[in-house]
Design a protein around this motif. Structure first.
Motif, PDB file in Angstrom:
ATOM      1  N   LEU A 150       0.852  -1.192   0.000  1.00  0.00           N
ATOM      2  CA  LEU A 150       0.000   0.000   0.000  1.00  0.00           C
ATOM      3  C   LEU A 150       0.887   1.240   0.000  1.00  0.00           C
ATOM      4  O   LEU A 150       1.568   1.533   0.982  1.00  0.00           O
ATOM      5  N   THR A 151       0.902   1.937  -1.114  1.00  0.00           N
ATOM      6  CA  THR A 151       1.693   3.169  -1.227  1.00  0.00           C
ATOM      7  C   THR A 151       0.785   4.290  -1.697  1.00  0.00           C
ATOM      8  O   THR A 151      -0.372   4.058  -2.064  1.00  0.00           O
ATOM      9  N   ILE A 152       1.346   5.468  -1.692  1.00  0.00           N
ATOM     10  CA  ILE A 152       0.550   6.623  -2.111  1.00  0.00           C
ATOM     11  C   ILE A 152       0.097   6.458  -3.566  1.00  0.00           C
ATOM     12  O   ILE A 152      -0.960   6.958  -3.958  1.00  0.00           O
ATOM     13  N   THR A 166      -0.605   3.493  -4.967  1.00  0.00           N
ATOM     14  CA  THR A 166      -1.530   2.358  -5.163  1.00  0.00           C
ATOM     15  C   THR A 166      -2.727   2.429  -4.227  1.00  0.00           C
ATOM     16  O   THR A 166      -3.529   1.511  -4.191  1.00  0.00           O
ATOM     17  N   MET A 167      -2.820   3.495  -3.447  1.00  0.00           N
ATOM     18  CA  MET A 167      -3.963   3.577  -2.528  1.00  0.00           C
ATOM     19  C   MET A 167      -5.195   4.132  -3.248  1.00  0.00           C
ATOM     20  O   MET A 167      -5.126   4.565  -4.394  1.00  0.00           O
ATOM     21  N   ASN A 168      -6.301   4.101  -2.529  1.00  0.00           N
ATOM     22  CA  ASN A 168      -7.576   4.594  -3.059  1.00  0.00           C
ATOM     23  C   ASN A 168      -7.436   6.052  -3.502  1.00  0.00           C
ATOM     24  O   ASN A 168      -7.196   6.932  -2.682  1.00  0.00           O
ATOM     25  N   PRO A 169      -7.583   6.321  -4.806  1.00  0.00           N
ATOM     26  CA  PRO A 169      -7.357   7.695  -5.275  1.00  0.00           C
ATOM     27  C   PRO A 169      -8.384   8.689  -4.750  1.00  0.00           C
ATOM     28  O   PRO A 169      -8.062   9.868  -4.597  1.00  0.00           O
ATOM     29  N   VAL A 204       1.044   7.100   3.220  1.00  0.00           N
ATOM     30  CA  VAL A 204      -0.303   6.528   3.380  1.00  0.00           C
ATOM     31  C   VAL A 204      -0.821   6.826   4.783  1.00  0.00           C
ATOM     32  O   VAL A 204      -1.992   7.161   4.977  1.00  0.00           O
ATOM     33  N   MET A 238      -9.585   0.839   6.973  1.00  0.00           N
ATOM     34  CA  MET A 238      -8.439   0.212   6.316  1.00  0.00           C
ATOM     35  C   MET A 238      -8.816  -0.281   4.921  1.00  0.00           C
ATOM     36  O   MET A 238      -8.051  -0.107   3.966  1.00  0.00           O
ATOM     37  N   LYS A 241     -11.017   0.944   3.054  1.00  0.00           N
ATOM     38  CA  LYS A 241     -11.197   2.134   2.231  1.00  0.00           C
ATOM     39  C   LYS A 241      -9.871   2.598   1.636  1.00  0.00           C
ATOM     40  O   LYS A 241      -9.818   3.048   0.495  1.00  0.00           O
ATOM     41  N   LEU A 242      -8.805   2.493   2.422  1.00  0.00           N
ATOM     42  CA  LEU A 242      -7.488   2.879   1.894  1.00  0.00           C
ATOM     43  C   LEU A 242      -7.040   1.946   0.780  1.00  0.00           C
ATOM     44  O   LEU A 242      -6.346   2.350  -0.144  1.00  0.00           O
ATOM     45  N   LEU A 243      -7.427   0.679   0.891  1.00  0.00           N
ATOM     46  CA  LEU A 243      -6.877  -0.354   0.008  1.00  0.00           C
ATOM     47  C   LEU A 243      -7.579  -0.462  -1.338  1.00  0.00           C
ATOM     48  O   LEU A 243      -6.999  -0.977  -2.293  1.00  0.00           O
ATOM     49  N   VAL A 244      -8.832  -0.046  -1.419  1.00  0.00           N
ATOM     50  CA  VAL A 244      -9.554  -0.273  -2.673  1.00  0.00           C
ATOM     51  C   VAL A 244      -9.092   0.702  -3.744  1.00  0.00           C
ATOM     52  O   VAL A 244      -8.703   1.823  -3.461  1.00  0.00           O
ATOM     53  N   VAL A 286      -9.600   8.846  -1.766  1.00  0.00           N
ATOM     54  CA  VAL A 286      -9.184   9.286  -0.425  1.00  0.00           C
ATOM     55  C   VAL A 286      -8.149  10.404  -0.542  1.00  0.00           C
ATOM     56  O   VAL A 286      -8.143  11.355   0.238  1.00  0.00           O
ATOM     57  N   GLU A 296     -14.635  11.867  -1.392  1.00  0.00           N
ATOM     58  CA  GLU A 296     -14.463  10.450  -1.083  1.00  0.00           C
ATOM     59  C   GLU A 296     -15.479   9.598  -1.828  1.00  0.00           C
ATOM     60  O   GLU A 296     -15.174   8.483  -2.260  1.00  0.00           O
TER      61      GLU A 296
END
Lengths: 496, 496
Positions: free
Chosen positions: A21-23, A25-28, B336, B167, B169-172, A30, A198
């Motif tokens: 999980l990086t900036i 590859t995270m949920n854009p 992140v 968590m 939410k960050l990952l999707v 958010v 969001e």
């Protein structure tokens, strides 16, 4: 060779263990969220507090956080009755303690009787405790002069924010040019922009009229809507009344106009009414959207979809930490209501102490009950002090050349316009900072006062503001206002 | 003609006021959400309760809700010390009351000192009160035999559910074949499937091995992952240990295997450890993922990304209504983390009473303090009663022909497999109902017992289960188990 393979495979192993999980590859969505009220300026204020406590020398002895409507943190005292009942509910052995008033005990018993196993430790129904919802409904009926309220339309929430996000969640849909759009005022409370970002919905800005006490013009609503229809599907209109951050109180006439507009343009209305007791200016009065809607007759009251939000966090109680709130939902489609209930059930229930507190707010001591006088005294004292501070803030700020401030008719904030010299604008822009962020950061570093720049709420291009709560104790507020004044003059000189 | 125009325009007006928000125009992802633990069967149970209270005749005198892990609602008593401190924090005037023990008072003072304005009514930092996060960190260090824990990695939450959803939410991210996928056990706790549906992520099912006490096989993880890679981007692996709804307790060896698997396959690990004190079976022990990870050495402890979740709602305290919890986050990318903090700030803060309660759970009375003995006595009594009930449930259910039940090694639920006769399966299918929903609905109508059908948690095709909490008081649990037994026999006869 074996070693070679081993180390290669280990290296591969290590490489393959770069972060999941990086900036990048995270949920854009958010990443797009912004929330200035607790943004970088507050992070810096917290740092400064730590530095001060470690003995570091600063040009001030204390950080004053006027960035957030956090009444108790600013010294406001809780309502005694509310806290007595909460203590009784937390530890029911106290019910036999003779120092607690009888009305506090009977209120605690009735709350506990509505909890599974008579304990606040049980889950409540996801929509909230039934008896609390009934009390909320009766409160709304009293507030609105008898307009009926069905407890089935009441949903208890984890603060108002939770209710607002939940309603927005139901409303968003679509892609591209049919993506859902939601109209919000500018300046706005940044929960709205954050939630819309969001949820991937389109934020449709309508500007409040700063020249006319931050009033809402229907022609501006129409402009914003017409433009938005070209690129999205506008579905909802959000109003904050009394206003945050702008402190205006809407006239009844204006609310009628808004309701007619929503009806005509087929918009779901969301009325954020968490400051409903915070009205200070003479001639101003709080009118709930619900009441006005029902007084406009069945053509409106039976058709316009409305959600209104309230909270334990503001008004005279200021109980932010308990995260209590409710929403009332009018004219919602039954199938959607079932979906709402299902969605809420996933999170089980709002915090029960917050529900208990909400119950006390809508059902406070009544005339003749032992706690009545003390309750009225405490409530009146808080509200009249707030009214004084609203006036004081407006008056002092308006004496400063380069600051101009609308009356704080209601809520808890002043949102003055500030003149920032060209040179300062340039320096800020060169640093990649908003000019009012630059201004507020400098103020924080030099005076210890933490405000939120207007850019965090939105403002007309080329104008600059800050939001300041009126919550500090009167003596502190005076010091704060003087410091703001001094800073502004110095800043203006420095950059002229 | 004028009238004509008027009525036409009125008609248009009415037509244009068809509902804005309908089942067809609402957020489609919300519609996909399902949450069986509070689903239709519970709605029917509430109806039945009302009908009973209105005097309607039923074949039972009481509805027993064994559908949800709601300990206090089933009569479990709160820990006295916890509630004393909460009462003191709610109403600090009680600090001068000599009937409260000194350790409760000092704990309350230290919590209040960490609150703005010394009031639980203030907002806390969005990540949670700093001193509480420090206490959580020390608790984790003690629990994990000295493995270090940084308070900066602790985030207080509104129950564990809130942390888990945040968590996820960050990952999707992603669309189509690169859409984020999250591996969850089947059977699962339906918060996971509900959150994934709402977030639009892909749910990747791996099946627990019912034949081997619901254990987790790495080969099954691999199968599920390999298949999923063909149509999505698997990013995270969720584990519930001790298991919900299946009650298994994972061996240390298995946890190591899972960590190795996650490292190798580049998966973010999410460990739901809310039942960490609920371990009953001999030879079973709770091993935290954090501890095992660190004992596997730097190759893992410095690379594998892990979030683990805890809550005030389960274990011996069962304080669901306060919505307290925390998550610990290991090896998360710093950028992140900043995004996470920002995201949390939008909702301001978790409920402060829940934070206070979490603090007490991680920092209970110590030997030598006045409340220590009472605390230990209460905790031990609750946990040993739960252990007895776990055993009783397994034993009784296993005597019933057509019901087979793994040992309840931990957590609070039994998840027995039930044989449903062909004829009943057919009748259910004809009604468009899952066979175990049909079974559970019939049981509710005939006995007043509310269970959750296995289909709400997921199960292997063609198998049927129900989830039943072990929480009812022992005398009631015996009655309940007997009724289940009788019902099952009758049902089997009826459909044979």
């Amino acid at each position: 060779m074996c070693a070679g393979i081993g180390s290669e495979s280990k290296e591969n192993g290590m490489m393959s263990r770069a972060k999941v999980l990086t900036i990048d590859t995270m949920n854009p969505t958010v990443k797009k969220v912004e929330y200035a009220v607790r943004g970088p300026i507050v992070a810096r204020a917290v740092e400064l507090e730590r530095e001060l406590s470690e003995g570091m020398k600063k040009p001030f002895s204390e950080v004053i956080k006027a960035n957030i409507g956090d009444a108790h943190a600013m010294g406001q005292q809780p309502i005694t009755f509310f806290r007595q009942v909460l203590a009784l509910c937390s530890y029911p052995e106290l019910l036999s303690d003779s120092t607690f008033p009888e009305d506090a005990k009977s209120r605690a018993c009735s709350i506990l009787n509505s909890c599974g196993g008579n304990s606040m430790g049980s889950y409540s129904p996801s929509q909230g405790i039934e008896s609390v919802r009934q009390d909320v409904a009766r409160y709304i009926e009293r507030r609105d002069g008898g307009v009926p309220c069905d407890p089935d339309n009441i949903y208890l929430t984890t603060g108002a924010s939770d209710g607002i996000v939940t309603m927005l969640k139901l409303l968003v849909c679509g892609e591209g040019a049919t993506r859902a759009g939601v109209m919000i005022s500018i300046p706005q409370y940044p929960l709205y922009s954050a939630a819309l970002a969001e949820l991937g919905a389109v934020q449709i800005n309508y500007y409040l009229n700063e020249e006319k006490f931050w009033s809402l013009d229907i022609s501006e609503l129409q402009r914003a809507l017409d433009e938005a229809r070209l690129y999205c599907n506008p579905r909802a209109l959000c109003i904050i009344n009394p206003g945050n951050p702008t402190g205006q109180v809407q006239s009844r006439e204006c609310i009628e106009d808004v309701i007619r507009f929503a009806a005509q343009e087929r918009l779901f209305l969301m009325a954020d009414e968490v400051y409903q007791d915070n009205v200070y200016a003479e001639g101003c009065q709080f009118h709930s959207f619900k009441k006005v809607l029902f007084e406009m007759g069945p053509e409106y009251s039976e058709t316009v979809e409305l959600a209104s939000f309230h909270s334990t966090s503001k008004c005279y109680m200021g109980e932010c930490g308990f995260r209590g709130g409710y929403m009332e939902i009018i004219n919602m489609d039954d199938d959607v209501k079932a979906q709402l209930t299902k969605l809420l059930s996933v999170r089980l229930c709002p915090p029960v102490p917050g529900q208990a507190l909400m119950d006390l707010v809508v059902n406070p001591p009544q005339p003749g009950e032992p706690s009545y006088e003390r309750f009225i005294k405490e409530r009146t004292a808080t509200l009249s002090t707030l009214a004084e501070k609203a006036k004081l803030t407006e008056q002092v700020l308006n004496t400063v050349q380069g600051i101009s401030c609308n009356p704080v008719q209601g809520a808890m904030y002043s949102f003055p316009r500030i003149t920032i010299p060209e040179k300062a604008v340039k320096e800020a822009t060169d640093m990649g900072q908003q000019p009012d962020m630059f201004y507020c950061m400098k103020m924080l570093e030099e005076t210890g006062i933490c405000l939120v720049p207007g850019s965090g709420f939105g403002q007309r291009e080329g104008t600059y503001h800050f939001r300041m709560t009126i919550l500090p104790r009167t003596d502190k507020l005076k010091i704060l206002l003087n410091k703001v004044q001094e800073f502004h003059l110095k800043f203006t000189q420095q950059y002229s």
